[in-house]
Design an enzyme around this catalytic site. Structure first.
Site, mmCIF file in Angstrom:
data_model
loop_
_atom_site.group_PDB
_atom_site.id
_atom_site.type_symbol
_atom_site.label_atom_id
_atom_site.label_comp_id
_atom_site.label_asym_id
_atom_site.label_seq_id
_atom_site.Cartn_x
_atom_site.Cartn_y
_atom_site.Cartn_z
ATOM 1 N N HIS A 274 0.795 -1.236 0.000
ATOM 2 C CA HIS A 274 0.000 0.000 0.000
ATOM 3 C C HIS A 274 0.820 1.274 0.000
ATOM 4 O O HIS A 274 0.255 2.365 0.035
ATOM 5 C CB HIS A 274 -0.974 0.014 1.193
HETATM 6 C C1 UD1 Z 1 -2.466 5.134 5.773
HETATM 7 C C2 UD1 Z 1 -1.228 5.727 6.442
HETATM 8 C C3 UD1 Z 1 -0.064 4.766 6.295
HETATM 9 C C4 UD1 Z 1 -0.428 3.399 6.835
HETATM 10 C C5 UD1 Z 1 -1.699 2.890 6.180
HETATM 11 C C6 UD1 Z 1 -2.118 1.626 6.847
HETATM 12 C C7 UD1 Z 1 -0.919 8.163 6.406
HETATM 13 C C8 UD1 Z 1 -0.224 9.276 5.748
HETATM 14 N N1 UD1 Z 1 -0.844 6.978 5.775
HETATM 15 O O1 UD1 Z 1 -2.194 4.995 4.389
HETATM 16 O O2 UD1 Z 1 1.046 5.250 7.035
HETATM 17 O O3 UD1 Z 1 0.646 2.513 6.583
HETATM 18 O O4 UD1 Z 1 -2.751 3.866 6.346
HETATM 19 O O5 UD1 Z 1 -3.058 0.902 6.131
HETATM 20 O O6 UD1 Z 1 -1.524 8.344 7.429
HETATM 21 N N2 UD1 Z 1 -9.527 4.257 1.493
HETATM 22 C C9 UD1 Z 1 -10.721 3.586 1.404
HETATM 23 N N3 UD1 Z 1 -11.291 3.131 2.556
HETATM 24 C C10 UD1 Z 1 -10.744 3.309 3.780
HETATM 25 C C11 UD1 Z 1 -9.555 4.021 3.866
HETATM 26 C C12 UD1 Z 1 -8.941 4.499 2.713
HETATM 27 O O7 UD1 Z 1 -11.252 3.385 0.323
HETATM 28 O O8 UD1 Z 1 -11.324 2.852 4.783
HETATM 29 C C13 UD1 Z 1 -8.874 4.727 0.242
HETATM 30 C C14 UD1 Z 1 -9.254 6.157 -0.137
HETATM 31 O O9 UD1 Z 1 -9.313 6.199 -1.525
HETATM 32 C C15 UD1 Z 1 -8.052 6.949 0.352
HETATM 33 C C16 UD1 Z 1 -6.906 5.976 0.164
HETATM 34 O O10 UD1 Z 1 -7.454 4.697 0.440
HETATM 35 O O11 UD1 Z 1 -7.875 8.132 -0.361
HETATM 36 C C17 UD1 Z 1 -5.724 6.240 1.089
HETATM 37 O O12 UD1 Z 1 -6.133 6.316 2.470
HETATM 38 P P1 UD1 Z 1 -5.252 7.133 3.534
HETATM 39 O O13 UD1 Z 1 -5.761 6.907 4.896
HETATM 40 O O14 UD1 Z 1 -5.087 8.545 3.090
HETATM 41 O O15 UD1 Z 1 -3.812 6.504 3.379
HETATM 42 P P2 UD1 Z 1 -3.379 4.983 3.339
HETATM 43 O O16 UD1 Z 1 -2.738 4.717 2.020
HETATM 44 O O17 UD1 Z 1 -4.504 4.116 3.790
HETATM 45 N N1 UDP Z 2 -3.602 -6.623 8.629
HETATM 46 C C1 UDP Z 2 -4.861 -7.214 8.691
HETATM 47 N N2 UDP Z 2 -5.475 -7.538 7.516
HETATM 48 C C2 UDP Z 2 -4.915 -7.322 6.289
HETATM 49 C C3 UDP Z 2 -3.625 -6.733 6.248
HETATM 50 C C4 UDP Z 2 -3.014 -6.372 7.444
HETATM 51 O O1 UDP Z 2 -5.396 -7.437 9.773
HETATM 52 O O2 UDP Z 2 -5.533 -7.648 5.262
HETATM 53 C C5 UDP Z 2 -2.951 -6.205 9.900
HETATM 54 C C6 UDP Z 2 -1.551 -6.735 10.126
HETATM 55 O O3 UDP Z 2 -1.567 -7.988 10.787
HETATM 56 C C7 UDP Z 2 -0.935 -5.657 10.998
HETATM 57 C C8 UDP Z 2 -1.606 -4.382 10.493
HETATM 58 O O4 UDP Z 2 -2.785 -4.790 9.829
HETATM 59 O O5 UDP Z 2 -1.302 -5.886 12.356
HETATM 60 C C9 UDP Z 2 -0.686 -3.626 9.559
HETATM 61 O O6 UDP Z 2 -1.382 -2.627 8.924
HETATM 62 P P1 UDP Z 2 -0.879 -1.943 7.577
HETATM 63 O O7 UDP Z 2 0.049 -2.839 6.841
HETATM 64 O O8 UDP Z 2 -2.092 -1.465 6.874
HETATM 65 O O9 UDP Z 2 -0.148 -0.645 8.135
HETATM 66 P P2 UDP Z 2 1.377 -0.261 8.433
HETATM 67 O O10 UDP Z 2 1.854 -1.172 9.511
HETATM 68 O O11 UDP Z 2 2.146 -0.390 7.154
HETATM 69 O O12 UDP Z 2 1.315 1.166 8.841
#
Ligand code: UD1
Ligand code: UDP
Length: 372
Positions: A207
């Site tokens: 991601h």
């Molecule tokens: C965010 C965090 C990242 C973390 C990740 C974990 C920041 C800057 N980024 O990234 O550090 O590793 O979460 O998963 O805080 N979206 C949906 N549904 C949701 C959430 C998001 O459709 O429930 C889509 C939207 O199009 C959104 C995009 O995902 O614009 C990105 O979501 P966002 O929370 O901005 O950043 P992540 O890439 O999820």
């Molecule tokens: N995770 C989950 N389901 C998924 C992918 C990840 O429960 O499909 C859990 C994973 O075990 C870990 C956390 O989500 O505990 C990590 O989240 P993510 O990779 O989104 O965020 P990051 O750690 O990169 O910020």
């Protein structure tokens, strides 16, 4: 009675706050624990599922901010969180990790002169093109309590001149959650549902904007997965950012038939999947740590990691973003060249208890748990 207000917003926050919520319960007579969900993540499979999987109580406050650009999202969280903090006047705001919700709520609390605790302080990738690195630096500079997971965090904070009395080496709360839920994961049906034999498949999560937002980056990754899929079955729960990108860039239909794409899966099912995987391919922060604890081989598709102990002590292989090199490393691992890892110091399932004891001693006085 003192109040600790914890912030959750994005997927990796829930498994960090859940053990802290549990560890604060013995102190309930002196310390009230409240939870504020910013709504940064909102899909059922990115948020709600974790409350039931982790036994996390429903949030006391929900800001419902949703998605947006960095400035929009951070600003919206700040505006809404300030209202909560002003009305609630907690004695401490506790934030975890490095997401936008973390930095936004830290800024609000610091300006209202509410002490800030940061769980997972001191981690540095030294890469300011990563939005999370900015969030880490700003949050740590505002925090009054810096709870550290690994030696590099202690070294980094010391180098940055943070007063040693603010820094607490407590271990890793994400590992507390993992240790607490592994047994439950044994009853997950996901391997059966997907017809998977333990030790015969690769789990993929991706991601990071640098891997999934551009056509070149994402096409390279899809090609890598397709090649891997000729050696092993590939299970890929797709993050919503990645799904959006795959659709917009026309790559959604380019996966080979040996790749099973899924919606994001719940915590218990995900633990079952990674525990029995032959290999995990990821760019996640937390999954690098979980794989190290489980002793499962992890290939991290990033040029750097803010969690270097997973490479120096654990089973993480940091391969950069050159897909040929990544494939070479994956194939060697699948051919049996596995790294022997060790669980890092204080990743012992008791980190949240250490945090709770420190908060209680500091906010409520005597440092001893009182039964409620
Ligand atoms: C965010 C965090 C990242 C973390 C990740 C974990 C920041 C800057 N980024 O990234 O550090 O590793 O979460 O998963 O805080 N979206 C949906 N549904 C949701 C959430 C998001 O459709 O429930 C889509 C939207 O199009 C959104 C995009 O995902 O614009 C990105 O979501 P966002 O929370 O901005 O950043 P992540 O890439 O999820
Ligand atoms: N995770 C989950 N389901 C998924 C992918 C990840 O429960 O499909 C859990 C994973 O075990 C870990 C956390 O989500 O505990 C990590 O989240 P993510 O990779 O989104 O965020 P990051 O750690 O990169 O910020």
């Amino acid at each position: 009675m003192k109040t600790v207000l914890s912030v959750v917003g994005a997927r990796p926050n829930f498994m960090k706050i859940a053990p802290i919520d549990r560890a604060l319960r013995p102190y309930a007579r002196d310390l009230q624990h409240q939870i504020c969900h910013t709504g940064q993540h909102y899909d059922e499979k990115m948020s709600k599922v974790f409350f039931s999987d982790l036994g996390l109580p429903a949030p006391d406050f929900h800001l419902g901010v949703g998605s947006g650009s960095h400035a929009e999202q951070t600003a919206r969280i700040m505006v809404e969180f300030e209202k909560v903090a002003l009305a609630d006047r907690p004695d401490l705001v506790l934030v975890v990790g490095d997401v936008n919700s973390t930095v936004a709520c830290s800024l609000v609390a610091a300006k209202l002169q509410i002490p800030v605790g940061h769980v997972e302080a001191g981690l540095r990738s030294w890469d300011r093109t990563m939005p999370e690195e900015i969030n880490r630096i700003v949050t740590d500079s505002l925090a009054d309590y810096l709870f550290v997971t690994e030696q590099s965090g202690l070294d980094n904070l010391s180098r940055e001149g943070v007063a040693p009395e603010k820094v607490h080496f407590v271990g890793n709360v994400m590992i507390d959650s993992l240790a607490q839920h592994l047994e439950k994961a044994q009853s997950s049906e996901i391997l059966k549902t997907l017809n998977l034999t333990p030790g015969t498949y690769v789990v993929v999560t991706l991601h990071r904007p640098s891997n999934v937002d551009s056509f070149e980056g994402l096409q390279g990754t899809v090609n890598l997965l397709n090649t891997l899929a000729s050696h092993r079955r590939v299970i890929f729960p797709v993050h919503p950012r990645t799904l959006k990108s795959l659709e917009q860039l026309g790559l959604r239909s380019k996966f080979s038939s040996n790749i099973t794409t899924l919606e994001p899966v719940g915590y218990i099912d995900f633990l079952a999947l990674i525990e029995h995987a032959d290999l995990i391919l990821t760019d996640s922060g937390g999954i690098q740590e979980e794989s190290t604890y489980l002793g499962v081989q992890c290939v991290t598709l990033r040029p750097n990691t803010e969690r270097p102990i997973t490479v120096s002590m654990g089973t993480n292989h940091l391969v950069g973003v050159n897909m040929e090199h990544a494939l070479e490393v994956c194939l060697k691992i699948l051919g049996g060249e596995k790294k022997q890892g060790t669980v890092p110091p204080l990743w012992d399932g008791k980190s949240a208890e250490r945090i709770a004891a420190i908060l209680h001693a500091s906010l409520a006085g005597n440092g001893k748990a009182s039964s409620s």
